[in-house]
Structure formats: structure tokens, C-alpha cells
Design an enzyme around this catalytic site. Structure first.
Site, PDB file in Angstrom:
ATOM      1  N   HIS A 109      -3.798  14.112   0.500  1.00  0.00           N
ATOM      2  CA  HIS A 109      -4.027  13.240   1.656  1.00  0.00           C
ATOM      3  C   HIS A 109      -2.854  13.304   2.622  1.00  0.00           C
ATOM      4  CE1 HIS A 109      -5.097   9.818   4.107  1.00  0.00           C
ATOM      5  NE2 HIS A 109      -3.991   9.183   3.753  1.00  0.00           N
ATOM      6  N   LYS A 116      -4.299  -1.978  10.231  1.00  0.00           N
ATOM      7  CA  LYS A 116      -4.574  -2.088   8.793  1.00  0.00           C
ATOM      8  C   LYS A 116      -4.803  -3.523   8.336  1.00  0.00           C
ATOM      9  CE  LYS A 116      -3.650   2.156   7.056  1.00  0.00           C
ATOM     10  NZ  LYS A 116      -4.410   2.852   6.021  1.00  0.00           N
ATOM     11  N   ASP A 150      -9.032   0.186   1.770  1.00  0.00           N
ATOM     12  CA  ASP A 150      -8.113  -0.314   2.787  1.00  0.00           C
ATOM     13  C   ASP A 150      -8.609   0.154   4.150  1.00  0.00           C
ATOM     14  OD1 ASP A 150      -5.861  -1.750   3.593  1.00  0.00           O
ATOM     15  OD2 ASP A 150      -4.629   0.053   3.669  1.00  0.00           O
ATOM     16  N   ARG A 163      -8.027   3.750  13.149  1.00  0.00           N
ATOM     17  CA  ARG A 163      -7.122   4.874  13.366  1.00  0.00           C
ATOM     18  C   ARG A 163      -6.536   4.919  14.766  1.00  0.00           C
ATOM     19  NH1 ARG A 163      -5.770   6.274   8.280  1.00  0.00           N
ATOM     20  NH2 ARG A 163      -7.588   6.853   7.032  1.00  0.00           N
ATOM     21  N   GLU A 172     -10.044  12.594   7.327  1.00  0.00           N
ATOM     22  CA  GLU A 172      -9.984  13.909   6.696  1.00  0.00           C
ATOM     23  C   GLU A 172     -11.362  14.573   6.624  1.00  0.00           C
ATOM     24  OE1 GLU A 172      -7.204  14.139   3.115  1.00  0.00           O
ATOM     25  OE2 GLU A 172      -7.533  11.975   3.331  1.00  0.00           O
ATOM     26  N   GLU A 208      -9.178   4.098  -2.410  1.00  0.00           N
ATOM     27  CA  GLU A 208      -7.940   3.806  -3.127  1.00  0.00           C
ATOM     28  C   GLU A 208      -8.245   3.095  -4.447  1.00  0.00           C
ATOM     29  OE1 GLU A 208      -4.768   2.031  -0.937  1.00  0.00           O
ATOM     30  OE2 GLU A 208      -5.487   2.752   1.020  1.00  0.00           O
ATOM     31  N   THR A 257      -8.915  -5.664   3.781  1.00  0.00           N
ATOM     32  CA  THR A 257      -8.778  -4.790   2.617  1.00  0.00           C
ATOM     33  C   THR A 257      -9.734  -5.321   1.563  1.00  0.00           C
ATOM     34  OG1 THR A 257      -6.439  -4.350   3.088  1.00  0.00           O
ATOM     35  CG2 THR A 257      -7.213  -3.902   0.847  1.00  0.00           C
ATOM     36  N   GLU A 271     -10.689   3.891   3.380  1.00  0.00           N
ATOM     37  CA  GLU A 271      -9.721   4.621   2.570  1.00  0.00           C
ATOM     38  C   GLU A 271     -10.049   4.392   1.101  1.00  0.00           C
ATOM     39  OE1 GLU A 271      -5.657   3.851   3.597  1.00  0.00           O
ATOM     40  OE2 GLU A 271      -5.789   5.068   5.410  1.00  0.00           O
ATOM     41  N   GLN A 276      -3.972   2.178  15.027  1.00  0.00           N
ATOM     42  CA  GLN A 276      -2.831   2.586  14.209  1.00  0.00           C
ATOM     43  C   GLN A 276      -2.002   3.669  14.894  1.00  0.00           C
ATOM     44  OE1 GLN A 276      -3.982   4.028  10.354  1.00  0.00           O
ATOM     45  NE2 GLN A 276      -1.897   4.544   9.742  1.00  0.00           N
ATOM     46  N   ASP A 325       0.847  -1.188   0.000  1.00  0.00           N
ATOM     47  CA  ASP A 325       0.000   0.000   0.000  1.00  0.00           C
ATOM     48  C   ASP A 325       0.885   1.242   0.000  1.00  0.00           C
ATOM     49  OD1 ASP A 325      -2.447   1.323   0.008  1.00  0.00           O
ATOM     50  OD2 ASP A 325      -2.480   1.499   2.190  1.00  0.00           O
TER      51      ASP A 325
END
Length: 422
Positions: free
Chosen positions: A136, A256, A236, A240, A367, A204, A260, A202, A243, A129
Site C-alpha cells: 500500500h 479522515k 477508515d 482523498r 489503488e 484495515e 471510522t 480503507e 486529505q 492509525d
């Protein structure tokens, strides 16, 4: 404009200009096999192979389409992919009678998508990844380090990435269990173990490696795209809070590795060729191994939708575009292999969150809600700072042509409660 004898709605993601590959299994029974999406149908390539349409190709006699993954076909290389794509396009053309007028073959080779189960398209040996969107990276850096230190010193010089967990890559539609892990909120003196409180998505895109490279031999950037079989949508999922506590000094791990999600249809590079656009200007100029003569990227519109238990239909919460990536797909591959890493058939590489310059184009909840300070208000009256149990998160993407779309379908998943602690 090419037309298929199969009716394709103008808003369909799967016109004859696309022809994405996937793995499916008829709900009526039978083993998995390889197919191509066309309108509301799946074209069974194993049936066409049995009928002799691929006899004088590199796929002849290999039974690569009677497989539960695309790996054997992907390993044949670009010349074989182009050869097979040309045959499929010709057979589906409105003016070609070979399949159009053969009723028995049509019955054997065409399945409604609603009558099949779509499976994970590849056996994924490795998953990497990246962190390739400047917007971002700047937003996340601002949230955690302040605006003056948003980008780390290396970010403008190389495509930052980390090695993910291939075993937890799942196909769209698979439920995602809320993960457990160590948490340490700011108001807690010590960490504790429990379900994540900050579950995120996420937005992606990813690409599957068709043919790899010898260990120790880098991939020149001008040859990088020759190794790509096709692109998929990727979510993904991220915890948070897990993490944030665990990632220093080595990077993401349990935050993570729990899931996925990828879309089932793999769109070939050839289908995306008409939608190439110039890549963003890069300053400072990258080192020579990351420079391409005419760098380009793709104009792929992306959307994210959320449906809570209280909602009758999904609601769009973010829009972005693949063009918002600072580091190109070729640069990411060239950098990945530059140290001697051997990419292999079926490897999945993903872009990292694709965010744009405005709030609506931010590609994750971190975000969108600015780390929880700006809750997302939904039309049903609910608010979200992070994702809740029961939420269904879906992503889609497409390129718009003249009277048609080349799309990826969707990647979606519903969040289930965490397992009970022992």
C-alpha cells in the site's frame, strides 16, 4: 475437534473455536450487556454471571458483563480473559450438561443474533492509525511521488502512524455522511469548500488495548501482545481530495476524522493462535527495540464488497490477507509506547490499508482505480472511480481451520449525501 451443543453451520464465523466478545441490546428491551457469539446466537454473559458461573474468578462481584462496553472486563487483564474464556468454552461444549440441559438458563442466556442490536464494543479513548502495508505504501508513494521515490526514507525503519479521532469511531451498520472540506483540484487556482468528490474506503484491521502501560514506561516488544484484548475489522473512510490539500505538513485531519467503522465482534488472540504464521522478512533489520525473537503474524483472509443502488446483491471488488502487513502488531505497539506514550484500556490501534502484491488485493479505491485512471467496472454495468452516495461498502475476514472458520463477521456502512451548506 471441539463441538458445541448449539448447531453451528460450517460456514459460520462463530464456532466454539472463536467465541468473540461484543456488546448487545435485545430488541425486545433491556439494557446493554456483554455477550459472546456462537453460531447464530449470542450468549449473554451477564445472565451466566447472575447464575454464579463466574463466582470464583477475577470477574466475581464486579458486574463487568452488565455493562455497555467491554472496558471493565478488558481492564482485568489476560489471566482473567483466559479464565472466563475457558469457562464459556466448557459451558458450550457438546458434552457439558450445565447449560445444555438447563432450559430456563438457556432461555435467559441465549438470544438469536437477529433479535439483538449490536453496539460499539468499547469506549474508545484514543485511536491510532498505522501505515503498515508495504504494498500500500509503495503504491500510494508511486502515485504521488513516482516509482523511484515511492517509500519515504523512514518507512523501512519504523511503523509510521498518526493519531486519529476516537469520537467518530462507529459500529458496523452506521450510515456514513459524505464529508465537507476544502478542495483544490489541479485545474483550480484557489481552494473552495464543498462535499468530497473522492470518497474512499480503507481495508484495515484493528486491535483493542486491554491493559495499558504507565506513562513514560515503554512496552518491550516481547510483552506487546499481552496488552491486546482482541482484533476487529476496520474501515477508515477517507476523503482523498480533502486529505491531499490539507495533509502537508502535519498529516491527515478532516480527510479522515469524519468516520471510522469497526466490526461489533472482538476476536480474542487465543482464537487466532492456530493461524499464526512467520512474519515477512524485514530488510534492513529493525532497531533492537523492534526485534522479536520469533516474529509472526496471522493468516486472515480479507474481502471487500460493494453494493450500489442499482445492484440486488453485493459484489466482491477486492481480496487481501492480514499477512500482507510488513510491520507486525507487536512492532506497532512497541513503537507506539517507545517514546513514553501511555496506552489505555479501550484504545483502538489500526493497521492502515492492507494491500497485497496484485491489483485485486489493493485495499482502497485510490489503488484499485489507480487514482481514477482505471475505473472499476461492476457487473451491473456501472463504473466507480470513487464511492457514490447510496453505495454500501462491506468488509469481512476469517481464518480457515479444519472444518470450521474463525471469523470477524463484517463491517459495513452506507454512504449518505453531504449535509447542505448553510
Amino acid at each position: 475437534m471441539a463441538r458445541s451443543f448449539i448447531h453451528v453451520d460450517p460456514d459460520s464465523h462463530f464456532p466454539i473455536q472463536n467465541l468473540p466478545y461484543g456488546v448487545f441490546r435485545p430488541r425486545s428491551g433491556g439494557p446493554p450487556r456483554i455477550g459472546v457469539a456462537i453460531g447464530a446466537y449470542v450468549l449473554d454473559l451477564a445472565a451466566l454471571d447472575l447464575a454464579g458461573y463466574f463466582d470464583r474468578t477475577a470477574a466475581s462481584g464486579r458486574a463487568v458483563f452488565a455493562q455497555q462496553s467491554l472496558n471493565a472486563f478488558m481492564a482485568l487483564g489476560r489471566q482473567a480473559w483466559r479464565e472466563i474464556r475457558a469457562i464459556i468454552g466448557r459451558l458450550l461444549d457438546a458434552d457439558e450438561p450445565a447449560l445444555r440441559d438447563e432450559e430456563e438458563l438457556r432461555k435467559a442466556a441465549l438470544h438469536l443474533q437477529s433479535d439483538v442490536e449490536l453496539l460499539l464494543p468499547a469506549e474508545i479513548g484514543d485511536y491510532t492509525d498505522f501505515y503498515a502495508s508495504k504494498a500500500h505504501a509503495a503504491n500510494v508513494g508511486t502515485l504521488f511521488r513516482g516509482k523511484d521515490h515511492a517509500l519515504m526514507p523512514n518507512w523501512l525503519h519504523l511503523p509510521v502512524g498518526y493519531h486519529g479521532r476516537a469520537s467518530s469511531v462507529v459500529v458496523s451498520g452506521t450510515d456514513v455522511r459524505r464529508p465537507l472540506g476544502q478542495l483544490k483540484p489541479p485545474d483550480s487556482a484557489v481552494p473552495f469548500f464543498g462535499p468530497t468528490r473522492q470518497l474512499d474506503f480503507e481495508l484495515e484491521m484493528g486491535w483493542l488495548i486491554g491493559t495499558g502501560n504507565e506513562q513514560g514506561r515503554p512496552i518491550p516488544i516481547e510483552e506487546a501482545e499481552d496488552h491486546i484484548f482482541g482484533l476487529v475489522l476496520v474501515n477508515d473512510w477517507s476523503a482523498r481530495d480533502i486529505q491531499a490539500w490539507e495533509y502537508q505538513p502535519l498529516g491527515p485531519f478532516l480527510g479522515k476524522s469524519f468516520a471510522t467503522s469497526v466490526s461489533p465482534w472482538v476476536v480474542p488472540l487465543e482464537a487466532l493462535a492456530p493461524f499464526r504464521i512467520p512474519a515477512p522478512e524485514q530488510e534492513p533489520e529493525p532497531l533492537p527495540y523492534l526485534r522479536r525473537r520469533n516474529p509472526d503474524t496471522f493468516d486472515i483472509q480479507l474481502e471487500v464488497s460493494l453494493q450500489t443502488d442499482a445492484m440486488e446483491r453485493p459484489e466482491r471488488i477486492a481480496t487481501s490477507n492480514y499477512r500482507n502487513l510488513y510491520w507486525t502488531i507487536a512492532q506497532q505497539i512497541a513503537h507506539h509506547a517507545s517514546g513514553g506514550c501511555n496506552l489505555r484500556t479501550g484504545d483502538l490501534l489500526a493497521s492502515g490499508t492492507i494491500s497485497g502484491p496484485v491489483k485485486e488485493s489493493r485495499g482502497c479505491m485510490l489503488e484499485l482505480t489507480w487514482r481514477g485512471t482505471e475505473p472499476l467496472r461492476l457487473s451491473c454495468g456501472e463504473e466507480r472511480v470513487w464511492l457514490a452516495d447510496g453505495d454500501r461498502l462491506s468488509m469481512t475476514g476469517w481464518c480457515r481451520g479444519n472444518g470450521f472458520k474463525v471469523g470477524f463477521g463484517e463491517v459495513a456502512g452506507r454512504i449518505l449525501p453531504a449535509h447542505r451548506l448553510p
